[in-house]
Write an enzyme that holds these catalytic residues in place. Structure first.
Site, PDB file in Angstrom:
ATOM      1  N   LYS A  46       0.839  -1.214   0.000  1.00 60.40           N
ATOM      2  CA  LYS A  46       0.000   0.000   0.000  1.00 60.40           C
ATOM      3  C   LYS A  46       0.870   1.258   0.000  1.00 60.40           C
ATOM      4  CE  LYS A  46      -2.011  -1.137   3.860  1.00 60.40           C
ATOM      5  NZ  LYS A  46      -1.325  -2.405   4.181  1.00 60.40           N
ATOM      6  N   ARG A 121      -9.859   0.908   8.418  1.00 61.48           N
ATOM      7  CA  ARG A 121      -9.388  -0.412   8.843  1.00 61.48           C
ATOM      8  C   ARG A 121     -10.446  -1.157   9.635  1.00 61.48           C
ATOM      9  NH1 ARG A 121      -3.537   0.594   8.706  1.00 61.48           N
ATOM     10  NH2 ARG A 121      -2.379  -1.276   9.229  1.00 61.48           N
TER      11      ARG A 121
END
Ligand code: ADP
Ligand code: ADP
Length: 263
Positions: A46, A121
């Protein structure tokens, strides 16, 4: 979730870092990209990919991990509060992270778009993000559309350990290396500025397993959330870095410019 609580003023100070150049003429004529969300387990790539997308579109990377580590490094009230949580590989409470993100996304350099790396998240964060984007960017007339482009970088679990244990980062410019797959020219030294590379505190094997478990338990549902809404795009992260970038850019080109034009 309830209303996100205000936290310390120092969030605003740190959130102002990592700005992409101010509003020059060139930037004025660049197109709106809108919000891009990169999902994936620790080590998926990422951070590596965010930096490339940032350079390509000149929109900022907003990494909650980087912002939180900066608070820890500077010893702010928030940093002291979250240091142990991060060291254990657990997640920082939702309201603290959402507040940091809200501060950062209100910065002038984020008004054409941004890449969220490591956020959301949890499903609570994902739901919060949807309402924040709608309110801040769509209802306020900044963008014609507000739904984030959500890309999940997929990498086989067994390869993640090697990626994370081999990760080295430049403390000066944030360049990410890997001692196995992408080593610097001189051992442990950044190619660009000569700084000594560092290993993140939470990249130790016992913490990595906890982080991977946390991902399975808490962050997989985020992908399921976007999947249910028909908004998840899966990218194969198990290919050379350039190829992953090409796949990601193609998805963005296909999606962003059809929906996120200026109002
Ligand atoms: P994340 O931000 O998802 O935790 P990073 O971008 O920090 O992941 O990458 C983790 C490690 O894997 C780094 O050492 C990076 O150099 C390496 N890496 C990233 N992408 C690839 C790839 N496509 N192939 C091999 N190694 C990669
Ligand atoms: P990685 O790049 O390996 O995926 P990050 O740098 O994104 O890891 O995050 C490091 C740590 O910071 C996480 O293990 C967690 O403790 C905390 N953190 C980062 N982002 C969030 C978030 N969105 N919600 C809660 N905690 C977070």
């Amino acid at each position: 979730m309830g209303v996100v609580k205000r936290i310390d003023y120092d969030v605003a100070v740190i959130s102002g870092q990592e700005r992409v150049g101010a509003s020059s003429m060139a930037e004025q004529i660049l197109r709106n990209i809108g919000p891009i969300v990169l999902l994936g387990p620790p080590g998926a790539g990422k951070g590596t990919q965010s930096k490339r997308i940032t350079e390509h579109y000149r929109i900022p990377q907003v990494s909650t991990g980087d912002l939180l580590r900066e608070h820890v490094k500077q010893g702010t009230a928030l940093g002291i509060q979250v240091r142990e949580v991060i060291a254990r590989g657990e997640l920082v409470p939702d309201h603290l992270v959402c507040d940091i993100v809200a501060w950062r996304l209100r910065e002038p350099d984020a008004q054409r778009g941004f890449i969220l790396d490591g956020f959301p998240r949890t499903e609570t964060q994902a739901v919060w993000l949807d309402s924040f984007l709608k309110f801040e960017f769509f209802d306020n007339g900044i963008w014609a559309a507000w739904l984030p482009i959500v890309l999940r970088i997929q990498v086989d679990y067994n390869k993640l350990l090697l990626r994370i244990t081999g990760r080295r980062t430049c403390p000066v410019d944030g360049t990410i290396y890997n001692i196995y797959s992408n080593p610097p020219r001189v051992d442990e030294i950044c190619d660009k500025d000569g700084a000594r590379l560092v290993i993140r505190d939470d990249d130790r094997e016992e913490v990595i397993r906890e982080r991977l478990d946390t991902y399975e338990r808490q962050t997989k549902p985020v992908a399921d959330y976007y999947q249910r809404l028909g908004r998840l795009v899966v990218v194969n992260g198990d290919q050379p870095v350039d190829d992953v970038t090409a796949c990601i850019l193609k998805e963005i080109e296909d999606k962003a410019f059809s929906v996120n034009g200026s109002k």
